[in-house]
Design an enzyme around this catalytic site. Sequence first.
Site, mmCIF file in Angstrom:
data_model
loop_
_atom_site.group_PDB
_atom_site.id
_atom_site.type_symbol
_atom_site.label_atom_id
_atom_site.label_comp_id
_atom_site.label_asym_id
_atom_site.label_seq_id
_atom_site.Cartn_x
_atom_site.Cartn_y
_atom_site.Cartn_z
ATOM 1 N N GLY A 226 0.562 -1.237 -8.257
ATOM 2 C CA GLY A 226 1.400 -2.343 -7.802
ATOM 3 C C GLY A 226 1.766 -2.269 -6.334
ATOM 4 O O GLY A 226 2.598 -3.027 -5.874
ATOM 5 N N ASP A 227 1.138 -1.354 -5.580
ATOM 6 C CA ASP A 227 1.510 -1.230 -4.175
ATOM 7 C C ASP A 227 0.237 -1.071 -3.326
ATOM 8 O O ASP A 227 -0.841 -1.456 -3.761
ATOM 9 C CB ASP A 227 2.514 -0.079 -4.006
ATOM 10 C CG ASP A 227 3.592 -0.417 -2.992
ATOM 11 O OD1 ASP A 227 3.222 -0.803 -1.873
ATOM 12 O OD2 ASP A 227 4.795 -0.298 -3.304
ATOM 13 N N ASP A 228 0.382 -0.522 -2.132
ATOM 14 C CA ASP A 228 -0.784 -0.443 -1.248
ATOM 15 C C ASP A 228 -1.928 0.353 -1.892
ATOM 16 O O ASP A 228 -1.695 1.363 -2.556
ATOM 17 C CB ASP A 228 -0.397 0.236 0.075
ATOM 18 C CG ASP A 228 0.678 -0.553 0.829
ATOM 19 O OD1 ASP A 228 0.755 -1.782 0.662
ATOM 20 O OD2 ASP A 228 1.426 0.079 1.595
#
Length: 431
Positions: A226-228
């Site tokens: 859900g992030d980089d």
Amino acid sequence: MFSRTSTVAFALATLPSFTAALPPRSNVCNVEQPTDGTDAVPNILDAIDKCGTDGRIVFSETTYNISSVMNTYLTNVEVDVQGTLQWSTNIDHWLNTSLPVGYQNQSTVWIFGGDNVWLHGGGVGTFNGSGQVWYESIIAFFDNYPRRPHQITLGNLTNSAITGLNFYQSQMWTMSIINSSDLHLDSITINNSDARPGHGYPQNTDGADTLFSNNITFTNWTVESGDDAISCKANSTNIHIANCTFHHTNGLAMGSIAQYNDNFEIIENVTATNISFYDSTQAAYLKTWAGIPSGNNTYGPYPPNAGGGGRGYIKNLTFFDFTVSNIGQGKFAPFSITQCYFANESIPNICDSSTMQISDVVWEDVRGTVNNSGGDVGSFQCSGRVPCTGIEVRDVDLRDVGDGSVLGGGYLCSNVSEPVGFECTGVTGQT
Ligand SMILES: *[C@@H]1O[C@H](CO)[C@@H](O)[C@H](O)[C@H]1NC(C)=O
Ligand SMILES: *[C@@H]1O[C@H](CO)[C@@H](O)[C@H](O)[C@H]1NC(C)=O
Ligand SMILES: *[C@@H]1O[C@H](CO)[C@@H](O)[C@H](O)[C@H]1NC(C)=O
Ligand SMILES: *[C@@H]1O[C@H](CO)[C@@H](O)[C@H](O)[C@H]1NC(C)=O
Ligand SMILES: *[C@@H]1O[C@H](CO)[C@@H](O)[C@H](O)[C@H]1NC(C)=O
Ligand SMILES: *[C@@H]1O[C@H](CO)[C@@H](O)[C@H](O)[C@H]1NC(C)=O
Ligand SMILES: *[C@@H]1O[C@H](CO)[C@@H](O)[C@H](O)[C@H]1NC(C)=O
Ligand SMILES: *[C@@H]1O[C@H](CO)[C@@H](O)[C@H](O)[C@H]1NC(C)=O
Ligand SMILES: *[C@@H]1O[C@H](CO)[C@@H](O)[C@H](O)[C@H]1NC(C)=O
Ligand SMILES: *[C@@H]1O[C@H](CO)[C@@H](O)[C@H](O)[C@H]1NC(C)=O
Ligand SMILES: *[C@@H]1O[C@H](CO)[C@@H](O)[C@H](O)[C@H]1NC(C)=O
Ligand SMILES: *[C@@H]1O[C@H](CO)[C@@H](O)[C@H](O)[C@H]1NC(C)=O
């Protein structure tokens, strides 16, 4: 300015091809999981004592209980992971013992250092962070929660390769790469999804973050998080990323940097080629903190969760041959720059305060579908003190995921000097 066509051709031609092969070792240590199911770390450290120089360390086809932090350094070693290393679920224990990594007050459970190391998993070796317990805890809702650990930190690792490993449910960032150089990280699969149906993807579970590191090559990565997916932070130089697939990520993040007042930090010479992005927010984006420390934070305008005032520059980034599918998450421009990341915008002109110049960034040969309500292709907010130069966009074919119409070609710009290959159609919200 320099010729981009030749840059791209050069960068592609010179990516190292991986030939990991250390000479066969007679000095072999097999790590045993204690039969009573307790912590395997004492046995791992024992194997490293015996085989951590000019040796081979084998994790067999079993599940290892990892219940203590490790800080290890190997020299001329092959590590063969045939099984699973499973971190224990005792959050309080990890919060008490995680090791600081020297940046943003962050910490880790394994500092993996060494020279001439080949860590490989043949596609089956797995590091399971047992992140589910972290994702279900209140801790998951804070940025950089104090001592919430990275799954592994390649710290002072040089001239080494990591291949064919799976990372599952990391506690926080999956792999931080700090003070390291000349690494090839190939065929790595990362899956940080929340196992509960409908809970989506946890935050702060980046695939990899590079810091103070040079000449790092990522090939054949698959990241679901859900992030980089991969983020290049302070002093990331000569970073090559090729042949990767990212699902549900924020894409490639250049930054954030300039968070530490008066520190000089750079990002220079990054290439990313042949990348597929599915359901991401963005493709590749750049973020610097403002030139004035600010932030709405109980600790004041300082790291870990606020800051700004750093100096330096970002230069020579090439994003080439991207396929995107349903990216934008309803609102994001696929290509973006911000120079007032988390700034307190009630301070006059704060978005023009950065002295960190951004130059020579190209997005080239990008195709696919975008979900941002017919929005813009690019949003480039550069600092008024040092306008961006050499910002270039070429050969873009992006279509609305709904009706297939060609994206309007909107580019919002603030302080973009002489854009190449596109025209600014408006200004960004932050000026
Ligand atoms: C792992 O080891 C720790 C410490 O030895 C122990 O408390 C824990 O119960 C073990 N976990 C499992 C799943 O056996
Ligand atoms: C963590 O540290 C606190 C304070 O020293 C202590 O009370 C607690 O027992 C520790 N918890 C674990 C699981 O080690
Ligand atoms: C972060 O680390 C610095 C330096 O060690 C320390 O001064 C500061 O209090 C820490 N901040 C937080 C929020 O823990
Ligand atoms: C990882 O560990 C969790 C328990 O924390 C378990 O439910 C899951 O099946 C494991 N997955 C893999 C791929 O090892
Ligand atoms: C790398 O080594 C230096 C010098 O020994 C040490 O200060 C630093 O903490 C190490 N960094 C990491 C990330 O392990
Ligand atoms: C970069 O690192 C690779 C190993 O991944 C190495 O083969 C290559 O020689 C290094 N390049 C430079 C310029 O040092
Ligand atoms: C890429 O990685 C996947 C997963 O480990 C593996 O199955 C595949 O063979 C790799 N592809 C190449 C070209 O190495
Ligand atoms: C990327 O994949 C292509 C096609 O499989 C291959 O020719 C190329 O060597 C790969 N690039 C790198 C840097 O691994
Ligand atoms: C980061 O790189 C810059 C430019 O090379 C250098 O001046 C600075 O000392 C580096 N910072 C650290 C902490 O290594
Ligand atoms: C930009 O970076 C690429 C990749 O590292 C490199 O090949 C190229 O020479 C660099 N260009 C300049 C002008 O430094
Ligand atoms: C970037 O690449 C160029 C061309 O290869 C090289 O001259 C320059 O030193 C590189 N920059 C860094 C910080 O390594
Ligand atoms: C600061 O944060 C508090 C609590 O989250 C919020 O109520 C307040 O509006 C914020 N102030 C500014 C200036 O953003």
